[in-house]
Write a protein that holds these residues in place. Structure first.
Motif, mmCIF file in Angstrom:
data_model
loop_
_atom_site.group_PDB
_atom_site.id
_atom_site.type_symbol
_atom_site.label_atom_id
_atom_site.label_comp_id
_atom_site.label_asym_id
_atom_site.label_seq_id
_atom_site.Cartn_x
_atom_site.Cartn_y
_atom_site.Cartn_z
ATOM 1 N N PRO A 63 -1.304 4.012 46.032
ATOM 2 C CA PRO A 63 -2.398 4.775 45.422
ATOM 3 C C PRO A 63 -3.143 3.960 44.364
ATOM 4 O O PRO A 63 -2.583 3.082 43.718
ATOM 5 C CB PRO A 63 -1.673 5.970 44.788
ATOM 6 C CG PRO A 63 -0.284 5.477 44.526
ATOM 7 C CD PRO A 63 0.027 4.533 45.655
ATOM 8 N N GLU A 64 -4.391 4.284 44.161
ATOM 9 C CA GLU A 64 -5.236 3.551 43.224
ATOM 10 C C GLU A 64 -4.716 3.656 41.790
ATOM 11 O O GLU A 64 -4.828 2.716 41.013
ATOM 12 C CB GLU A 64 -6.675 4.080 43.304
ATOM 13 C CG GLU A 64 -7.679 3.213 42.578
ATOM 14 C CD GLU A 64 -7.805 1.820 43.161
ATOM 15 O OE1 GLU A 64 -8.151 0.893 42.410
ATOM 16 O OE2 GLU A 64 -7.543 1.664 44.375
ATOM 17 N N GLU A 65 -4.117 4.794 41.441
ATOM 18 C CA GLU A 65 -3.618 4.950 40.073
ATOM 19 C C GLU A 65 -2.471 3.985 39.775
ATOM 20 O O GLU A 65 -2.277 3.552 38.632
ATOM 21 C CB GLU A 65 -3.180 6.393 39.791
ATOM 22 C CG GLU A 65 -2.133 6.964 40.735
ATOM 23 C CD GLU A 65 -2.749 7.711 41.904
ATOM 24 O OE1 GLU A 65 -2.069 8.603 42.457
ATOM 25 O OE2 GLU A 65 -3.903 7.400 42.269
ATOM 26 N N GLU A 85 -4.050 0.746 38.810
ATOM 27 C CA GLU A 85 -4.609 0.800 37.464
ATOM 28 C C GLU A 85 -3.528 0.597 36.406
ATOM 29 O O GLU A 85 -3.715 -0.141 35.441
ATOM 30 C CB GLU A 85 -5.307 2.145 37.253
ATOM 31 C CG GLU A 85 -6.578 2.313 38.078
ATOM 32 C CD GLU A 85 -7.165 3.706 37.975
ATOM 33 O OE1 GLU A 85 -6.585 4.534 37.232
ATOM 34 O OE2 GLU A 85 -8.195 3.961 38.632
ATOM 35 N N ARG A 86 -2.376 1.248 36.588
ATOM 36 C CA ARG A 86 -1.313 1.074 35.584
ATOM 37 C C ARG A 86 -0.754 -0.339 35.634
ATOM 38 O O ARG A 86 -0.431 -0.931 34.606
ATOM 39 C CB ARG A 86 -0.194 2.091 35.791
ATOM 40 C CG ARG A 86 0.780 2.050 34.598
ATOM 41 C CD ARG A 86 1.836 3.104 34.645
ATOM 42 N NE ARG A 86 2.593 3.088 33.403
ATOM 43 C CZ ARG A 86 3.841 3.544 33.293
ATOM 44 N NH1 ARG A 86 4.448 4.074 34.340
ATOM 45 N NH2 ARG A 86 4.474 3.496 32.131
ATOM 46 N N MET A 87 -0.642 -0.897 36.822
ATOM 47 C CA MET A 87 -0.164 -2.261 36.938
ATOM 48 C C MET A 87 -1.122 -3.232 36.237
ATOM 49 O O MET A 87 -0.687 -4.186 35.595
ATOM 50 C CB MET A 87 -0.009 -2.626 38.423
ATOM 51 C CG MET A 87 0.512 -4.037 38.659
ATOM 52 S SD MET A 87 2.155 -4.319 37.988
ATOM 53 C CE MET A 87 2.360 -6.071 38.395
ATOM 54 N N GLN A 88 -2.403 -2.977 36.339
ATOM 55 C CA GLN A 88 -3.382 -3.824 35.660
ATOM 56 C C GLN A 88 -3.162 -3.779 34.144
ATOM 57 O O GLN A 88 -3.236 -4.807 33.463
ATOM 58 C CB GLN A 88 -4.800 -3.363 35.991
ATOM 59 C CG GLN A 88 -5.892 -4.242 35.388
ATOM 60 C CD GLN A 88 -5.952 -5.606 36.033
ATOM 61 O OE1 GLN A 88 -6.173 -5.729 37.242
ATOM 62 N NE2 GLN A 88 -5.734 -6.648 35.231
ATOM 63 N N ASP A 105 7.481 1.758 38.847
ATOM 64 C CA ASP A 105 7.462 3.182 39.168
ATOM 65 C C ASP A 105 6.401 3.818 38.283
ATOM 66 O O ASP A 105 6.575 3.927 37.061
ATOM 67 C CB ASP A 105 8.829 3.807 38.907
ATOM 68 C CG ASP A 105 8.901 5.265 39.352
ATOM 69 O OD1 ASP A 105 7.840 5.883 39.560
ATOM 70 O OD2 ASP A 105 10.029 5.782 39.488
ATOM 71 N N ASN A 106 5.316 4.236 38.873
ATOM 72 C CA ASN A 106 4.202 4.787 38.108
ATOM 73 C C ASN A 106 4.591 6.054 37.361
ATOM 74 O O ASN A 106 3.915 6.451 36.414
ATOM 75 C CB ASN A 106 3.014 5.065 39.040
ATOM 76 C CG ASN A 106 1.712 5.244 38.280
ATOM 77 O OD1 ASN A 106 1.446 4.517 37.326
ATOM 78 N ND2 ASN A 106 0.904 6.207 38.697
ATOM 79 N N GLU A 107 5.688 6.688 37.759
ATOM 80 C CA GLU A 107 6.135 7.919 37.105
ATOM 81 C C GLU A 107 7.232 7.669 36.079
ATOM 82 O O GLU A 107 7.699 8.605 35.425
ATOM 83 C CB GLU A 107 6.643 8.908 38.166
ATOM 84 C CG GLU A 107 5.594 9.289 39.204
ATOM 85 C CD GLU A 107 4.325 9.809 38.582
ATOM 86 O OE1 GLU A 107 4.427 10.628 37.642
ATOM 87 O OE2 GLU A 107 3.221 9.386 38.993
ATOM 88 N N LEU A 110 11.714 1.104 31.652
ATOM 89 C CA LEU A 110 12.062 0.711 33.019
ATOM 90 C C LEU A 110 10.997 -0.197 33.620
ATOM 91 O O LEU A 110 11.312 -1.164 34.318
ATOM 92 C CB LEU A 110 12.263 1.947 33.893
ATOM 93 C CG LEU A 110 13.419 2.874 33.505
ATOM 94 C CD1 LEU A 110 13.670 3.895 34.602
ATOM 95 C CD2 LEU A 110 14.696 2.092 33.232
ATOM 96 N N ASN A 111 9.741 0.086 33.368
ATOM 97 C CA ASN A 111 8.682 -0.733 33.962
ATOM 98 C C ASN A 111 8.547 -2.101 33.298
ATOM 99 O O ASN A 111 8.293 -3.091 33.977
ATOM 100 C CB ASN A 111 7.349 0.015 33.912
ATOM 101 C CG ASN A 111 7.204 0.997 35.056
ATOM 102 O OD1 ASN A 111 7.520 0.689 36.202
ATOM 103 N ND2 ASN A 111 6.749 2.208 34.756
#
Length: 677
Positions: free
Chosen positions: A371-373, A376-379, A496-498, A503-504
């Motif tokens: 997903p695009e979101e 965005e978070r990875m950026q 994990d975007n959530e 953790l990230n």
């Protein structure tokens, strides 16, 4: 991982975070996910890898079709199952001829049709073997070699187009050492029991290929011994993996006219004409190999060369022929890897489609799974880690201000690619027939060669990717000064975007930091911000840097992996440097976040502890001993256990988080801990 000059992505990882974008991250509440599996009966300071992963490691079973289980490269196994699901669907649909779906679906269907493949036997490759029989002299031998290289059947020549290390904006011709069947030159000269068993398995494999194409058992064995002997003569000229880490020594741009004079038997001008490559110079990575080849073309009888070319042709195509050839290839590979059972046909074909039509399949993959979101978070993560890296450079005590300025300029100039390319590769010139698997592979290979050849003499396309979107990897490309994170790795346990920041940052943050550090490891440090091999250091600073790199080599060379087998510190130094700094910079970035500045426990662990637990979880891997031995001899990365324990024993914040004491096994005196970046 560092992207090699052969454009293969060797997989390495990074981590970093920063001040920017934190506001946006903090506005969204993220789930604090429970960390399970920690063995509280073990001391974290004795073996942190086992403290976090032992319960999993001691109970997990390695699937019979795999050589290992867990994260990292073995995540490509569940990835292939995902891809297989996409391919099963698209191959059964009605697709417009020439469309991405049609090419991908029909390629997959052609490989799944094992009844037709088995019925054809080795008929598809017979014309190639017949062409070898027609060779009458050295020029016709070289003509065969070059024409087959253009369709994916490589042997004694390596040719590709890529950036000039000293003029990274332009593409030039390159040639590297090649020509052997075993994984590396050292396999031909080692005499330990395990290596001898691999040598014998390889000879048996060669013999099987000759028997399957009509030779008697005695004749097949004689041919296998002959091929092995030529292989070994070629291997004598190969540089070792450690020698190939020397960036400057492996850059040897030569005029074609000089090469013609030096290598009359190779006849470079004629080779380039056959390859349709218009150039007056070539970067010959390892000149000794081509010196040896030029000599062997005369000293090895022509009939022996024909046997050699048949053997390597059959090896190249064995997995694409009927079941007896596939079985023969597996019997050899399982000795090296320890894999007990062949992969399912669906898994094999998911890999094949990814190999030959990777960005076509990638379009279908990202549409469904990325997903695009998440992008965005990875950026945000990448940007923040990059800024944290700049702050670390400012604080370095061993580097002068003038070199710090150059380092920060290079860091700021890095191109960051996330998820998938902005522009997808086209496969218009690939012809796919659902009934002709072998021909599909030849067509895709030919198209790939032509795509690469078209770059010759042209400006470098900085938007190009050298891995597929679905692959679980990340890489640093020093000639482009870029870091790349495909969608495949942007999933748990790495990203994990959530999940919460601990953790990230301990997961994908470490990977980001790792890849950024390749910009400044023993090889990357020799490239400037434009991607050229050019010195940007003061002499004094570079000597200090080399001294610190030697510390990494010495420390990791002491780590025992299997029996008396040690990590090859000089071969793995780039990856180990990236791991040490990757964890350090990811931690700094984490401390910039709201969670990182807090001390509230979550599920019995502080935020700092959760960060380090995440570092250990992303290397949760178990391998067969055979595969681990293969890894140590050939992989520039340390094994997973030491990708955890090695960096952490050098990290002061790990000592604080888990109260590591001098009596603990991982304890290193403060003055002996390695800090480079």
């Amino acid at each position: 991982m560092r992207l090699s000059k052969m454009r293969k992505t060797i997989v390495i990882l990074l981590g970093l975070l920063s001040l920017a974008s934190c506001k946006k991250e903090e506005t969204a509440e993220k789930e604090f996910k429970e960390i399970t599996g920690v063995d509280h009966n073990l001391k974290p300071g004795d073996n942190f890898f086992r403290y976090v992963n032992a319960k999993w490691y001691d109970t997990v079973s390695i699937p019979a079709t795999q050589a290992g289980a867990g994260a990292y490269m073995f995540m490509n196994y569940p990835q292939r199952l995902r891809l297989q699901g996409i391919l099963d669907s698209v191959s059964k649909s009605e697709n417009t001829k020439g469309s991405i779906a049609q090419k991908v679906g029909d390629f997959y269907a052609s490989g799944m049709d094992t009844a037709t493949i088995n019925k054809r036997g080795f008929k598809p490759v017979k014309p190639v073997l017949n062409d070898i029989d027609k060779i009458k002299d050295i020029p016709s031998l070289m003509h065969f070699v070059t024409n087959n290289m253009m369709v994916g059947n490589g042997s004694i020549l390596s040719f590709y187009v890529g950036p000039d290390d000293k003029n990274s904006q332009m593409n030039i011709a390159h040639a590297n050492q090649t020509g052997i069947g075993l994984p590396d030159r050292d396999y031909y000269f080692s005499e330990d029991t395990e290596t001898v068993a691999i040598q014998q398995a390889y000879k048996k494999y060669l013999s099987s290929l000759f028997r399957l194409t009509g030779s008697s058992e005695a004749e097949a064995k004689e041919k296998a011994d002959l091929v092995y002997d030529i292989d070994k003569q070629i291997a004598q000229s190969h540089r070792t993996r450690i020698e190939r880490r020397d960036v400057k020594a492996n850059y040897n741009k030569m005029a074609v006219s000089d090469l013609d004079e030096k290598h009359p038997n190779i006849a470079w001008s004629a080779v380039l004409d056959d390859l349709n490559a218009q150039t007056d110079s070539i970067d010959v990575g390892q000149p000794e190999y081509y010196d040896q080849l030029n000599s062997l073309l005369k000293t090895v009888p022509l009939e022996d060369w024909k046997v050699y070319l048949k053997a390597h042709t059959l090896q190249n195509y064995a997995d694409n022929l009927s079941k007896p050839f596939v079985d023969a290839a597996f019997e050899y590979s399982k000795v090296i890897s320890g894999q007990a059972v062949q992969k399912t046909r669906g898994e094999i074909m998911a890999s094949a489609v990814d190999d030959y039509l990777g960005e076509a399949l990638g379009q279908l993959y990202v549409k469904k799974y990325f997903p695009e979101e998440a992008k965005e978070r990875m950026q945000q993560l990448v940007d923040n880690v990059q800024k944290a890296y700049a702050a670390r450079i400012d604080k370095l005590e061993w580097m002068s201000d003038s070199t710090k300025l150059k380092a920060k300029e290079k860091l700021a100039a890095i191109t960051k690619k996330i998820g998938y390319p902005d522009h997808w590769k086209e496969y218009n010139n690939v012809t796919i027939d659902s009934n002709k698997y072998f021909e599909n592979i030849v067509s895709a290979s030919s198209a790939a060669y032509q795509r690469n050849l078209e770059k010759l003499g042209k400006p470098v396309d900085k938007s190009e990717w050298f891995t597929t979107p679905s692959t679980v990897t990340a890489y640093n490309n020093p000639s482009a000064n870029e870091i790349v994170f495909p969608a495949g790795i942007l999933q748990p346990p790495y990203f994990d975007n959530e999940a919460d920041d601990a953790l990230n940052y301990g997961g994908i943050g470490m990977v980001i930091g790792h890849e950024l550090t390749h910009t400044f490891d023993d090889q990357g440090a020799q490239f400037d911000k434009e991607g050229n091999v050019k010195n940007w250091w003061t002499d004094s600073d570079y000597e200090k840097f080399k001294s610190k790199i030697q510390q990494v080599i010495d420390q990791y060379s002491e780590f025992t992996v299997l029996d008396s087998l040690h990590i090859k510190g000089a071969m793995t130094v780039g990856e180990n440097t990236a791991d040490i700094a990757g964890v350090a910079v990811a931690y700094d970035a984490f401390k910039m976040t709201k969670e990182g500045q807090d001390s509230t426990k979550i599920g019995d662990f502080t935020p700092d502890q959760r960060f380090f637990l995440s570092v250990a979880k992303i290397w949760r891997v178990k391998m067969k001993d055979e595969f681990l031995r293969l890894w140590i001899n050939n992989n520039p990365h340390s094994p997973p256990l030491w990708r955890v324990n090695g960096p952490l024993m050098n990290n002061p914040h790990f000592y604080e988080a888990f109260d590591v004491k001098p009596e603990d096994s991982l304890y290193v005196a403060e003055e002996d801990r390695i800090v480079i970046w």
